[in-house]
Design an enzyme around this catalytic site. Sequence first.
Site, short mmCIF file in Angstrom:
data_model
loop_
_atom_site.label_atom_id
_atom_site.label_comp_id
_atom_site.label_asym_id
_atom_site.label_seq_id
_atom_site.Cartn_x
_atom_site.Cartn_y
_atom_site.Cartn_z
CB CYS A 1 -0.94 0.00 1.20
SG CYS A 1 -2.03 -1.43 1.22
CG HIS B 1 -3.10 3.37 2.05
ND1 HIS B 1 -3.64 3.03 0.83
CD2 HIS B 1 -3.21 2.27 2.85
CE1 HIS B 1 -4.05 1.77 0.89
NE2 HIS B 1 -3.80 1.29 2.09
CG ASN C 1 -6.68 -0.85 1.26
OD1 ASN C 1 -5.98 -0.39 0.37
ND2 ASN C 1 -6.18 -1.39 2.36
N1 ACO Z 1 -18.98 -8.38 9.07
C1 ACO Z 1 -19.45 -8.67 10.30
N2 ACO Z 1 -18.66 -9.04 11.31
C2 ACO Z 1 -17.35 -9.14 11.08
C3 ACO Z 1 -16.77 -8.85 9.84
C4 ACO Z 1 -17.64 -8.46 8.80
N3 ACO Z 1 -17.21 -8.15 7.55
N4 ACO Z 1 -15.45 -9.02 9.93
C5 ACO Z 1 -15.17 -9.39 11.18
N5 ACO Z 1 -16.34 -9.48 11.90
C6 ACO Z 1 -16.50 -9.86 13.28
C7 ACO Z 1 -15.39 -10.69 13.84
O1 ACO Z 1 -15.59 -12.07 13.51
C8 ACO Z 1 -15.52 -10.43 15.32
O2 ACO Z 1 -16.54 -11.23 15.81
P1 ACO Z 1 -16.43 -11.89 17.29
O3 ACO Z 1 -16.32 -10.71 18.23
O4 ACO Z 1 -17.68 -12.67 17.41
O5 ACO Z 1 -15.18 -12.70 17.27
C9 ACO Z 1 -15.98 -8.98 15.37
O6 ACO Z 1 -16.51 -8.68 14.06
C10 ACO Z 1 -14.91 -8.00 15.73
O7 ACO Z 1 -13.76 -8.30 14.93
P2 ACO Z 1 -12.46 -7.43 15.00
O8 ACO Z 1 -11.45 -7.98 14.05
O9 ACO Z 1 -12.10 -7.27 16.44
O10 ACO Z 1 -13.04 -6.05 14.46
P3 ACO Z 1 -12.34 -4.65 14.43
O11 ACO Z 1 -13.15 -3.69 15.16
O12 ACO Z 1 -10.86 -4.73 14.74
O13 ACO Z 1 -12.46 -4.29 12.90
C11 ACO Z 1 -11.11 -4.22 10.94
C12 ACO Z 1 -11.85 -5.11 11.92
C13 ACO Z 1 -12.12 -3.39 10.18
C14 ACO Z 1 -10.36 -5.11 9.95
C15 ACO Z 1 -10.13 -3.30 11.72
O14 ACO Z 1 -9.31 -4.05 12.56
C16 ACO Z 1 -9.30 -2.51 10.81
O15 ACO Z 1 -9.78 -1.64 10.14
N6 ACO Z 1 -7.99 -2.74 10.78
C17 ACO Z 1 -7.14 -2.06 9.86
C18 ACO Z 1 -6.88 -3.02 8.80
C19 ACO Z 1 -6.83 -2.43 7.44
O16 ACO Z 1 -7.39 -1.41 7.12
N7 ACO Z 1 -6.18 -3.17 6.63
C20 ACO Z 1 -6.06 -2.81 5.28
C21 ACO Z 1 -4.94 -3.52 4.68
S1 ACO Z 1 -3.42 -3.07 5.33
C22 ACO Z 1 -3.17 -1.54 4.82
O17 ACO Z 1 -3.73 -1.10 3.89
C23 ACO Z 1 -2.22 -0.77 5.56
#
Ligand code: ACO
Length: 319
Positions: A112, A246, A276
């Site tokens: 990215c 980004h 993204n």
């Molecule tokens: N729909 C519904 N529920 C979901 C989904 C979805 N699409 N995805 C995960 N869940 C659930 C999980 O299973 C979990 O359930 P549980 O509590 O029963 O176990 C719950 O939601 C919470 O999951 P978390 O992973 O703790 O959710 P979080 O609040 O951290 O959000 C996310 C996840 C959006 C990925 C967040 O961590 C994030 O934005 N991280 C940054 C990652 C990113 O943007 N990466 C991009 C690529 S890297 C880059 O570009 C730099």
Amino acid sequence: MRTVINNIATYLPSRVVTNDDLSKTLDTSHEWILTRTGIERRHLVSDGEFASDLGIVAAKRVIEQADFDPANLDAIIVSTTTADRHFPSCGARIQGEIGAVKAFAFDVGAACAGFIYSLTIADSLIKGANLKNILLVCCETLSRFVDWTDRSTCVLFGDGAGALLLQSSNDDHRGIISTKLYTDGSKEKYNSILAHNGPQNDHRGYTTMKGQSVFKYAIECMDQSVTEILTENDMTFDDVDWIIPHQANRRILESLCKMKNFPPEKMIITTNEHANTSSASIPLAMGYGIESGMIKRGHTILLTALGAGLVWGSAILRL
Ligand code: ACO
């Protein structure tokens, strides 16, 4: 000598997939995706459409907009981590398709952060190797490298491309002012931040990620590189007209504003429309900012990105 942006063009595949569309085949909802990421929809490639296809459209557009003869290009740098093939490069295919007969071409893989890495290489080639005209293309198809049954990753990504015509100039008021790059490979081992399984696994593999770790590092690393590049150039946010980060996740960008005092009114955000798109996300957001009339000639722009590796960096330029 400065490296100036002569022109920028973008391309998004025509297929638009909304959060509601995804919820028909995945255990997810529009509300969950919007609240956690700010994403409302994404453009995705169709069957038979690959990264270089997107890059070729964006490249042809920028050449046409600039009324530029591609035979005068010295080099083509393509940023992609989702190339059609391991080799030949997307750069070679794009060079052939647009008739850039004199240009050498190659791909850069910095996830990215690839746009900032490629911009730095282009700037070095113009200043250090006396090149005059460089085409920088970012083209990404992350939709081809996600597991469409894994709701925790597949909802985050979109496909798209951006292309910039970069030229050497004696106009010291415009162009790339500064860039800074960083890598910390130890974070890949500890956190499996975002790993595309390569040939050592199943020859295709899918994106895996520890979302909360990425979230934390994105904020810390982008803040660090922005602070360092501003300080080194004796600048503050007051000297900047726009910040284009980004576009991984709207909450990361909001956290930069709340926790690290980035000015929200100067931040261009397109996460809702594009999701993204990896290294294409900054060119796509820049193209949107220019088309919508927000970014104008003479504006100072601060760019920052973090990607899998970890790799990250920042750049300051004046349009
Ligand atoms: N729909 C519904 N529920 C979901 C989904 C979805 N699409 N995805 C995960 N869940 C659930 C999980 O299973 C979990 O359930 P549980 O509590 O029963 O176990 C719950 O939601 C919470 O999951 P978390 O992973 O703790 O959710 P979080 O609040 O951290 O959000 C996310 C996840 C959006 C990925 C967040 O961590 C994030 O934005 N991280 C940054 C990652 C990113 O943007 N990466 C991009 C690529 S890297 C880059 O570009 C730099």
